[in-house]
Design a protein around this motif. Structure first.
Motif, PDB file in Angstrom:
ATOM      1  N   LEU A   3       0.807  -1.208   0.000  1.00 38.94           N
ATOM      2  CA  LEU A   3       0.000   0.000   0.000  1.00 38.94           C
ATOM      3  C   LEU A   3       0.849   1.270   0.000  1.00 38.94           C
ATOM      4  CD1 LEU A   3      -2.841  -1.046   2.480  1.00 38.94           C
ATOM      5  CD2 LEU A   3      -2.980  -0.814  -0.007  1.00 38.94           C
ATOM      6  N   PHE A   4       2.163   1.145  -0.126  1.00 34.44           N
ATOM      7  CA  PHE A   4       3.037   2.312  -0.230  1.00 34.44           C
ATOM      8  C   PHE A   4       3.017   2.824  -1.668  1.00 34.44           C
ATOM      9  CE2 PHE A   4       6.321   0.556   3.085  1.00 34.44           C
ATOM     10  CZ  PHE A   4       5.315   0.439   4.022  1.00 34.44           C
ATOM     11  N   ILE A   5       3.194   4.116  -1.828  1.00 24.67           N
ATOM     12  CA  ILE A   5       3.503   4.710  -3.133  1.00 24.67           C
ATOM     13  C   ILE A   5       4.954   5.161  -3.082  1.00 24.67           C
ATOM     14  CG2 ILE A   5       3.041   6.599  -4.733  1.00 24.67           C
ATOM     15  CD1 ILE A   5       0.144   6.540  -3.899  1.00 24.67           C
ATOM     16  N   THR A   6       5.783   4.543  -3.922  1.00 27.04           N
ATOM     17  CA  THR A   6       7.207   4.855  -3.976  1.00 27.04           C
ATOM     18  C   THR A   6       7.612   5.085  -5.435  1.00 27.04           C
ATOM     19  OG1 THR A   6       8.014   2.592  -4.302  1.00 27.04           O
ATOM     20  CG2 THR A   6       7.566   3.285  -2.022  1.00 27.04           C
ATOM     21  N   ALA A   7       8.879   5.407  -5.623  1.00 33.07           N
ATOM     22  CA  ALA A   7       9.384   5.606  -6.989  1.00 33.07           C
ATOM     23  C   ALA A   7       9.326   4.323  -7.807  1.00 33.07           C
ATOM     24  CB  ALA A   7      10.820   6.138  -6.931  1.00 33.07           C
ATOM     25  N   SER A  27       3.806  17.569   2.435  1.00 32.21           N
ATOM     26  CA  SER A  27       3.060  17.386   3.675  1.00 32.21           C
ATOM     27  C   SER A  27       2.865  15.924   4.059  1.00 32.21           C
ATOM     28  CB  SER A  27       1.691  18.070   3.569  1.00 32.21           C
ATOM     29  OG  SER A  27       0.931  17.538   2.508  1.00 32.21           O
ATOM     30  N   ARG A  28       3.154  14.989   3.148  1.00 28.58           N
ATOM     31  CA  ARG A  28       2.817  13.592   3.428  1.00 28.58           C
ATOM     32  C   ARG A  28       3.931  12.584   3.152  1.00 28.58           C
ATOM     33  NH1 ARG A  28      -2.815  12.624   3.812  1.00 28.58           N
ATOM     34  NH2 ARG A  28      -3.899  14.593   3.905  1.00 28.58           N
ATOM     35  N   LEU A  29       4.930  12.942   2.382  1.00 25.87           N
ATOM     36  CA  LEU A  29       5.979  11.978   2.065  1.00 25.87           C
ATOM     37  C   LEU A  29       6.803  11.695   3.316  1.00 25.87           C
ATOM     38  CD1 LEU A  29       6.867  10.527  -0.582  1.00 25.87           C
ATOM     39  CD2 LEU A  29       8.703  12.213  -0.724  1.00 25.87           C
ATOM     40  N   VAL A  30       7.020  10.439   3.613  1.00 23.86           N
ATOM     41  CA  VAL A  30       7.718  10.062   4.839  1.00 23.86           C
ATOM     42  C   VAL A  30       9.004   9.311   4.482  1.00 23.86           C
ATOM     43  CG1 VAL A  30       6.362   7.927   5.031  1.00 23.86           C
ATOM     44  CG2 VAL A  30       7.516   8.825   7.032  1.00 23.86           C
ATOM     45  N   ALA A  66       8.317   7.451   0.901  1.00 24.41           N
ATOM     46  CA  ALA A  66       7.077   6.833   0.438  1.00 24.41           C
ATOM     47  C   ALA A  66       5.883   7.629   0.918  1.00 24.41           C
ATOM     48  CB  ALA A  66       6.979   5.389   0.954  1.00 24.41           C
ATOM     49  N   LEU A  67       4.809   7.563   0.140  1.00 23.19           N
ATOM     50  CA  LEU A  67       3.494   7.962   0.624  1.00 23.19           C
ATOM     51  C   LEU A  67       2.859   6.729   1.239  1.00 23.19           C
ATOM     52  CD1 LEU A  67       2.239  10.118  -2.387  1.00 23.19           C
ATOM     53  CD2 LEU A  67       2.774  10.957  -0.090  1.00 23.19           C
ATOM     54  N   VAL A  68       2.362   6.859   2.454  1.00 23.95           N
ATOM     55  CA  VAL A  68       1.805   5.712   3.164  1.00 23.95           C
ATOM     56  C   VAL A  68       0.340   6.015   3.507  1.00 23.95           C
ATOM     57  CG1 VAL A  68       2.085   4.121   5.105  1.00 23.95           C
ATOM     58  CG2 VAL A  68       4.093   5.282   4.149  1.00 23.95           C
TER      59      VAL A  68
END
Length: 506
Positions: free
Chosen positions: A124-128, A248-251, A261-263
């Motif tokens: 469920l992560f959004i990564t490169a 504001s959301r990338l961790v 990643a966006l989680v």
């Protein structure tokens, strides 16, 4: 307002290749980055209408045709249902409207101190490395070696414009249509409300970075592949949105070698200055978790920390300012400059350049004091030509990039150095006081209720920030005056003692 911890706040953005390393190969079976042809015209019309209507009032009010209002929980149930179907374990928290942050995660059950929560799986992560619904678009960007940040920004837009055809449609529908971010402040608003604060300049630099990155992408890639990246979708407004989401959301996940990643779900947690827990990947459970550092009762909002950031940094990326005095990591940037009239101006600037510094530098002041680097810079600024052999030592101590000795002292010029810092503090205090004195009667010069509410909101953020930053300057002013008084009273005592001895031996 949601966000994540330890956001990657590096400066933008490595230059990517002008020419792809591989020739583009297309297979139309991959699909395209816009909705199906039957819907495409209406979709583009929707984008044009949205931007045009906003531009007629205020460019900062323009928006994208996806996402939701920043305080909306209307899409929360659909998001949580989709996440559960996609592998998110049962949760002890739910999305609700909250007092701090518009919306956030609230405890549904008793939560113990030291309990691990979330367990969001990597699927469920959004990564490169995430798969693109429009595979061709992803291949083109990777052929040009586009860095992670602009790659992720483009990925978000590519998936958003597909609407329900994207795997991430439920997540994107729950993202704010206009993130709280200084990216959405116009230049006149920055000049008007943040004139006294150094955060204004950082906001301008960030806006310029985002704009420059979009222009690079447009000129080098999008213009060559208009079928994959139509200008109606991949435009400045959509990139303002996607970068606002990333800031504001990338961790950054330390346990995954610093991968960003966006989680989804985890990024609905709000920040509190009173907690120290942060998001990270847990290898044993194979998911992103955080460990509570306090207990929560049902109905209480659950918080994490976005990191040890000043109020200005929190405003810059997340669009909020904590209450005055509640942020132990708060600081204000004090600008110091080498005077161009200095007899050794060239030599001092040359010494600074060796350390990657310039003639004007900003240093953080906290309520507890200031860094050793600031004092070293002040020594250099006031040092006379007779100390030219010490310029390199002073400049090295003023840099936070070296491991050289920082705690240097030059007693013969300490009073001058402290007075130099005090003068800079008092000049800065004067700017803050002028803004705060005039802010109450500041003419908002708008009649549109929506724009009026926006300007009142921005002004209040600016007042809160300037009040907290001036407070730290007042504290520094008090400490500096006291130290100077002690130095000068000590010198007076020594002088009186010397005169007494001199008279004694006459």
């Amino acid at each position: 307002m949601a966000g994540a911890s330890r956001i990657l706040q590096t400066t933008f953005l490595p230059t990517f290749s002008k020419n792809p390393s591989l020739h583009t190969t297309r297979s139309h079976s991959h699909g395209c980055c816009v909705p199906p042809t039957a819907k495409r015209g209406a979709f583009f019309d929707r984008i044009r209408c949205s931007v045009a209507a906003a531009a007629g009032e205020n460019t900062a009010m323009a928006g994208v045709p996806w996402g939701c209002d920043v305080d909306s929980v209307e899409n929360a149930a659909a998001l949580q249902a989709w996440l559960s179907e996609s592998g998110l374990p049962p949760q002890k928290m739910g999305i609700q409207k909250v007092e701090v942050g518009e919306r956030g995660l609230v405890a549904l059950k008793n939560i113990r101190k030291g309990e691990k929560l979330l367990f969001v799986p990597p699927s469920l992560f959004i990564t490169a490395d995430s798969n693109w619904s429009c595979r061709e678009a992803g291949e083109v960007l990777k052929q040009y070696n586009v860095p992670d940040w602009p790659l992720l920004a483009t990925y978000l837009i590519s998936e958003a414009c597909l609407m329900n055809s994207s795997r991430w449609s439920n997540y994107i529908a729950a993202l704010p249509r206009q993130p709280y971010s200084l990216l959405y402040w116009t230049r006149p608003e920055l000049d008007r409300y943040l004139e006294a604060s150094q955060i204004r300049q950082r906001a301008i630099e960030r806006i310029n970075d985002v704009t420059g990155t979009y222009i690079d992408l447009r000129d080098r890639i999008f213009s060559k592949h208009p079928d994959l990246f139509p200008a109606e979708v991949f435009n400045m407004e959509s990139y303002r949105w996607s970068f606002g989401i990333l800031f504001s959301r990338l961790v950054r996940l330390p346990s995954m070698d610093g991968r960003v990643a966006l989680v989804p779900w985890a990024d609905m947690l709000n920040h509190s200055c009173e907690v120290d827990t942060f998001l990270d990947y847990d290898r044993s459970s194979q998911g992103v978790v955080f460990t509570t550092d306090r207990a929560y009762q049902p109905g209480e909002q659950v918080f994490i920390s976005y990191g040890k950031k000043s109020n200005g940094e929190l405003l810059l990326s997340y669009g909020f300012v904590p209450r005055e005095g509640t942020n132990p990591s708060d600081s204000v940037e004090l600008s110091l400059s080498i005077s161009k009239s200095d007899k050794c101006y060239k030599e001092k600037v040359a010494a600074l350049k060796k350390q990657g510094l310039s003639a004007t530098q900003c240093f953080p002041l906290q309520i507890t004091g200031w860094p050793l680097e600031l004092m070293a810079y002040a020594y250099l600024a006031v040092s006379p030509p007779s100390m030219i052999n010490q310029f390199d030592e002073m400049a090295a101590a003023a840099s936070n990039k070296t491991t050289s000795k920082k705690d240097i002292r030059y007693g013969e010029i300490e009073e001058d150095a402290l007075q130099f810092i005090l003068d800079a503090c008092e000049a800065s205090i004067s700017k803050y006081s002028k803004f705060l004195q005039t802010s109450g009667s500041m003419d908002l010069d708008v009649t549109n209720p929506k724009l009026l509410n926006r300007k009142v909101f921005l002004k209040q953020l600016a007042v809160d920030l300037c009040t907290s930053e001036r407070r730290m300057l007042f504290r520094a002013q008090y400490i500096l005056r006291r130290r100077l008084r002690d130095i000068r009273s000590g010198e007076l005592k020594a002088l009186r003692l010397f005169d007494g001895l001199r008279k004694l031996f006459k």
